[in-house]
Design a protein around this motif. Structure first.
Motif, PDB file in Angstrom:
ATOM      1  N   LYS A 175      72.713  79.778  38.821  1.00 33.75           N
ATOM      2  CA  LYS A 175      71.838  78.595  38.805  1.00 33.75           C
ATOM      3  C   LYS A 175      72.645  77.347  38.454  1.00 33.75           C
ATOM      4  N   LYS A 176      73.467  77.438  37.424  1.00 40.53           N
ATOM      5  CA  LYS A 176      74.295  76.291  37.018  1.00 40.53           C
ATOM      6  C   LYS A 176      75.263  75.896  38.126  1.00 40.53           C
ATOM      7  N   LEU A 177      75.838  76.891  38.796  1.00 43.03           N
ATOM      8  CA  LEU A 177      76.768  76.594  39.892  1.00 43.03           C
ATOM      9  C   LEU A 177      76.055  75.871  41.028  1.00 43.03           C
ATOM     10  N   ILE A 178      74.847  76.314  41.377  1.00 41.89           N
ATOM     11  CA  ILE A 178      74.073  75.645  42.430  1.00 41.89           C
ATOM     12  C   ILE A 178      73.770  74.206  42.020  1.00 41.89           C
ATOM     13  N   GLU A 179      73.315  74.044  40.799  1.00 38.82           N
ATOM     14  CA  GLU A 179      72.894  72.720  40.331  1.00 38.82           C
ATOM     15  C   GLU A 179      74.056  71.755  40.154  1.00 38.82           C
ATOM     16  N   SER A 180      75.267  72.265  40.085  1.00 39.08           N
ATOM     17  CA  SER A 180      76.433  71.398  39.925  1.00 39.08           C
ATOM     18  C   SER A 180      76.982  70.897  41.264  1.00 39.08           C
ATOM     19  N   CYS A 181      76.360  71.323  42.361  1.00 38.48           N
ATOM     20  CA  CYS A 181      76.841  70.961  43.700  1.00 38.48           C
ATOM     21  C   CYS A 181      75.789  70.165  44.464  1.00 38.48           C
ATOM     22  N   THR A 182      76.269  69.317  45.359  1.00 33.03           N
ATOM     23  CA  THR A 182      75.367  68.638  46.282  1.00 33.03           C
ATOM     24  C   THR A 182      75.014  69.608  47.399  1.00 33.03           C
ATOM     25  N   LEU A 183      74.007  69.257  48.172  1.00 32.51           N
ATOM     26  CA  LEU A 183      73.626  70.077  49.319  1.00 32.51           C
ATOM     27  C   LEU A 183      74.799  70.194  50.289  1.00 32.51           C
ATOM     28  N   GLU A 184      75.530  69.120  50.471  1.00 35.02           N
ATOM     29  CA  GLU A 184      76.698  69.148  51.358  1.00 35.02           C
ATOM     30  C   GLU A 184      77.748  70.129  50.838  1.00 35.02           C
ATOM     31  N   GLN A 185      77.995  70.115  49.541  1.00 32.28           N
ATOM     32  CA  GLN A 185      78.972  71.037  48.961  1.00 32.28           C
ATOM     33  C   GLN A 185      78.514  72.489  49.090  1.00 32.28           C
ATOM     34  N   LEU A 186      77.220  72.733  48.881  1.00 32.94           N
ATOM     35  CA  LEU A 186      76.696  74.090  49.000  1.00 32.94           C
ATOM     36  C   LEU A 186      76.882  74.645  50.403  1.00 32.94           C
ATOM     37  N   ASN A 187      76.805  73.773  51.412  1.00 33.24           N
ATOM     38  CA  ASN A 187      76.879  74.186  52.810  1.00 33.24           C
ATOM     39  C   ASN A 187      78.294  74.179  53.398  1.00 33.24           C
ATOM     40  N   LYS A 188      79.226  73.551  52.715  1.00 37.24           N
ATOM     41  CA  LYS A 188      80.576  73.407  53.277  1.00 37.24           C
ATOM     42  C   LYS A 188      81.325  74.744  53.272  1.00 37.24           C
ATOM     43  N   ILE A 189      81.943  75.042  54.411  1.00 40.06           N
ATOM     44  CA  ILE A 189      82.814  76.216  54.528  1.00 40.06           C
ATOM     45  C   ILE A 189      84.246  75.703  54.596  1.00 40.06           C
ATOM     46  N   PRO A 190      84.989  75.809  53.496  1.00 40.87           N
ATOM     47  CA  PRO A 190      86.358  75.297  53.492  1.00 40.87           C
ATOM     48  C   PRO A 190      87.260  76.074  54.460  1.00 40.87           C
ATOM     49  N   LYS A 239      75.232  91.937  53.925  1.00 40.74           N
ATOM     50  CA  LYS A 239      76.653  92.231  54.113  1.00 40.74           C
ATOM     51  C   LYS A 239      77.002  92.138  55.595  1.00 40.74           C
ATOM     52  N   GLY A 240      78.142  91.489  55.875  1.00 42.57           N
ATOM     53  CA  GLY A 240      78.612  91.385  57.248  1.00 42.57           C
ATOM     54  C   GLY A 240      78.152  90.136  57.973  1.00 42.57           C
ATOM     55  N   THR A 241      77.297  89.327  57.337  1.00 41.56           N
ATOM     56  CA  THR A 241      76.842  88.097  57.974  1.00 41.56           C
ATOM     57  C   THR A 241      77.670  86.912  57.483  1.00 41.56           C
ATOM     58  N   ALA A 242      77.484  85.782  58.137  1.00 40.23           N
ATOM     59  CA  ALA A 242      78.131  84.530  57.761  1.00 40.23           C
ATOM     60  C   ALA A 242      77.140  83.408  58.042  1.00 40.23           C
ATOM     61  N   PRO A 243      77.318  82.268  57.403  1.00 41.53           N
ATOM     62  CA  PRO A 243      76.398  81.153  57.640  1.00 41.53           C
ATOM     63  C   PRO A 243      76.344  80.781  59.118  1.00 41.53           C
ATOM     64  N   GLN A 244      75.130  80.494  59.589  1.00 41.99           N
ATOM     65  CA  GLN A 244      74.917  80.105  60.986  1.00 41.99           C
ATOM     66  C   GLN A 244      74.428  78.668  61.076  1.00 41.99           C
ATOM     67  N   GLY A 245      74.853  77.828  60.182  1.00 42.67           N
ATOM     68  CA  GLY A 245      74.415  76.432  60.131  1.00 42.67           C
ATOM     69  C   GLY A 245      74.068  76.058  58.709  1.00 42.67           C
ATOM     70  N   ASN A 246      73.715  74.806  58.536  1.00 48.09           N
ATOM     71  CA  ASN A 246      73.410  74.316  57.196  1.00 48.09           C
ATOM     72  C   ASN A 246      72.048  74.788  56.712  1.00 48.09           C
ATOM     73  N   VAL A 247      71.959  74.979  55.412  1.00 45.94           N
ATOM     74  CA  VAL A 247      70.735  75.375  54.738  1.00 45.94           C
ATOM     75  C   VAL A 247      70.079  74.093  54.211  1.00 45.94           C
TER      76      VAL A 247
END
Length: 152
Positions: free
Chosen positions: A16-31, A73-81
């Motif tokens: 929860k703290k990790l989510i709240e410490s990030c912007t929506l853009e950061q949560l969705n970014k795949i480095p 398991k085995g999936t990856a993001p398919q776009g922004n949340v």
């Protein structure tokens, strides 16, 4: 089992703290060099706990089939949340564990379909094994998120 669930709750507080410490853009970014993002990892641990505890016990899960398809398991993001989905995942962090505790207290976990996890080549034989492994699994993904945060 209560001790195992206390560990899960502590883990979920950190998520929860990790989510709240990030912007929506950061949560969705795949480095570069990664195949998923922060919010995928959080959705994944919610889905995994439900699969390990409920599906393998032959019980109804609190997550939708759509969510399982997106975060298993085995999936990856398919776009922004969206922010709404982030909020829903954040709520599931705790509501799923509260429900698991209630269902344990009420003796709902009577059956368990043995399952060998690929991460540790270990066979889960009951709900206690499932919850202990779940804590190990959540620890792995906290580490992944901490790595991701360095690059977002």
């Amino acid at each position: 089992m209560n001790r195992s669930l206390q560990v899960t709750i502590a883990s979920r507080e950190l998520y929860k703290k990790l989510i709240e410490s990030c912007t929506l853009e950061q949560l969705n970014k795949i480095p570069q060099g990664f195949k998923n993002n922060i919010i995928w990892n959080v959705g994944h641990i919610v889905v995994t706990q439900q699969l390990l505890a409920y599906k393998l016990s032959g019980l109804s899960m609190m997550v939708t089939d759509e969510m399982v398809q997106k975060y298993q398991k085995g999936t990856a993001p398919q776009g922004n949340v969206s922010q709404e989905e982030v909020d829903a995942i954040k709520n599931l962090l705790f509501s799923t564990i509260t429900k698991t505790q209630e269902d344990l207290d009420n003796g709902l976990f009577q059956n368990y379909y043995e399952y060998t996890v690929s991460t540790a080549n270990f066979t889960l034989k009951n709900i206690e094994d499932a919850m202990q492994f779940n804590n190990f699994h959540e620890g792995i993904h906290i580490g992944v998120i901490l790595q991701l945060r360095k690059f977002v």
